[in-house]
Write an enzyme that holds these catalytic residues in place. Structure first.
Site, short mmCIF file in Angstrom:
data_model
loop_
_atom_site.label_atom_id
_atom_site.label_comp_id
_atom_site.label_asym_id
_atom_site.label_seq_id
_atom_site.Cartn_x
_atom_site.Cartn_y
_atom_site.Cartn_z
N CYS A 142 0.84 -1.05 -0.06
CA CYS A 142 -0.16 0.11 -0.02
C CYS A 142 0.89 1.32 -0.01
O CYS A 142 0.66 2.14 -0.63
CB CYS A 142 -1.06 -0.05 1.27
SG CYS A 142 -2.31 -1.11 1.08
N CYS B 271 -7.61 -2.85 -4.33
CA CYS B 271 -7.16 -3.70 -5.28
C CYS B 271 -7.48 -5.14 -5.12
O CYS B 271 -8.09 -5.77 -4.35
CB CYS B 271 -5.63 -3.67 -4.81
SG CYS B 271 -4.77 -2.15 -4.96
N CYS C 119 -6.33 -8.20 -2.56
CA CYS C 119 -6.70 -7.70 -1.18
C CYS C 119 -8.14 -7.33 -1.06
O CYS C 119 -8.56 -6.99 0.23
CB CYS C 119 -5.86 -6.53 -0.73
SG CYS C 119 -4.05 -6.94 -0.81
N CYS D 199 -5.58 1.67 4.07
CA CYS D 199 -4.32 1.61 3.39
C CYS D 199 -3.23 2.50 3.67
O CYS D 199 -2.05 2.24 3.23
CB CYS D 199 -4.44 1.72 1.92
SG CYS D 199 -5.14 3.18 1.65
#
Length: 424
Positions: A131, A212, A215, A238
């Site tokens: 991240c 994303c 994840c 994040c």
């Protein structure tokens, strides 16, 4: 989408700004999201504010409000390189539908990606760092250009966001605006229906918060809407968001220490233990006990998600030798007062079966065991014993020069003449 070229700007701290932000939060009704947004764009920060949007499940609502106030407001989208293809399509859908004329993609520094994530799998072992290089680092020079920015965060999403106000003052004296802070999930859905806004293509499939692809997972009924983000990890943010009390600014500060030691550092662990509530068909990043795997073998083999295997003393790794390639990680349990069966399992995996994935030791992992664990093929350690943690961090593990059990064909057992040692 347009590309960004940013030059940082300086902001001088204003001691009265904090008091002003407190006053701002008393000016608006909880549900007056459009009023909050309009006041921020037109009165508080004219030509000095932007929005950062994930173009996720709820993004259409706030972007619709933006289109009513200022269609050319800069809208920054973090193109991490890990998004679902459906999200990239959704960016274009909303941009065209809402008439947004200034959507700008931010990409991570490719030199950083090449250096820290050359294989694209950093998210598996260290999602915080992933991240950081794909979101936090690229966004920082953007936010430095503005006196404030707009987010789509809401109180109901997580416990950490439960105190979220409409206006926040960041540590560098910028104002963060959260127009939807008091919106519930039902409010979001109702607004989207009222204005006939296009839904993210994955929302109907159970993705209630979309980041994303690696994840993000489906959220079950009754779960926290962000439960599908970094599932199984003690991670909720994040790292790009922060508020007045720091709970969102530094989401990892108050959580437990990382216990997985691998490649010379303690890192976040993507795997979690199997529970009775887990489903063999949908489990992911779970160390499945060997007997459970054998009982539901065909279902686990059909499961498309990454899985691990947990082997306890007395269990035969030979029983799954044909399925070892199915596992990304194999955890070997070392209970207190254990015998040598865990070490033998590691040797079988590394030497006989040439297992190429992670072999980890779990359980009662202590400093004096680690040299032998490593010799037998263990590549990762789950360590909770504080002195052992310190020894690993400080590089002060005891050096063991003599072993009673040889490894390979070059080592000789203690008391054996070298010429009596067979080569195979």
């Amino acid at each position: 989408m347009a590309q960004v070229s940013a030059l940082p700007r300086q902001h001088r701290p204003d001691p009265l700004r904090a008091l002003g932000v407190v006053a701002l939060n008393g000016m608006f009704d909880e549900m007056d999201a459009l009023g909050v947004l309009r006041h921020a764009i037109e009165e508080i920060l004219p030509d000095d504010v932007a929005i950062v949007s994930s173009f996720g499940a709820d993004s259409a609502v706030l972007l619709h409000m933006v289109s009513q106030v200022k269609k050319d407001l800069p809208v920054y989208f973090l193109e991490t390189g890990k998004h679902f293809s459906e999200t990239l399509d959704y960016v274009e859908t909303l941009k065209n539908r809402l008439g947004l004329t200034n959507v700008i993609a931010i990409h991570p520094d490719q030199a950083d990606v090449k250096r820290f994530d050359p294989d694209g799998d950093l998210w598996e072992t260290d999602p915080d760092s992933c991240c950081h290089i794909r979101k936090t680092e690229p966004l920082e020079p953007i936010t430095e250009q503005y006196g404030g920015w707009v987010t789509g965060r809401k109180r109901y999403q997580t416990a950490e966001r439960g105190v979220l106000p409409h206006f926040e003052l960041t540590s560098d004296d910028r104002i963060k605006v959260n127009p939807l802070a008091y919106f519930s999930d039902a409010d979001v859905v109702a607004y989207r229906r009222e204005h006939d806004l296009p839904e993210h293509p994955l929302y109907a499939h159970g993705y209630k918060s979309i980041g994303c692809a690696p994840c993000t997972s489906v959220v079950a009924d009754g779960e926290d809407p962000r439960a599908g983000r970094w599932r199984g990890l003690n991670k909720k943010e994040c790292g790009i968001h922060f508020d007045f009390n720091g709970a969102i600014a530094k989401p990892m500060v108050a959580v437990e220490k990382h216990n997985l030691y691998k490649d010379g550092a303690f890192i976040a662990d993507p795997f979690h233990e199997w529970s009775e509530a887990d489903d063999a068909a949908t489990a992911r990043y779970t160390h499945v006990p060997l007997p459970v795997f054998l009982e539901h073998r065909e279902t686990f083999l059909a499961n498309p998600h990454p899985l691990g295997l947990l082997v306890s003393p007395g269990e035969r790794i030979e029983d799954v030798k044909d399925d070892l390639s199915r596992f990304a990680s194999i955890a070997i349990r070392f209970p207190a007062f254990t015998d040598g069966r865990g070490y033998s399992t590691a040797r079988l995996l590394a030497e006989r079966y040439k297992f190429a994935g992670e072999i980890r030791a779990v359980g009662d992992v202590l400093a004096d065991q680690i040299p032998l664990m490593r010799r037998c093929g263990v590549t990762a350690l789950v360590v909770t014993h504080e002195p052992t943690r310190n020894a690993l961090v400080e590089g002060k593990l005891a050096q063991v020069g003599i072993f009673y059990q040889p490894v390979g064909v070059t080592e000789v057992p203690v008391g054996t003449r070298p010429y009596l040692r067979r080569a195979s």
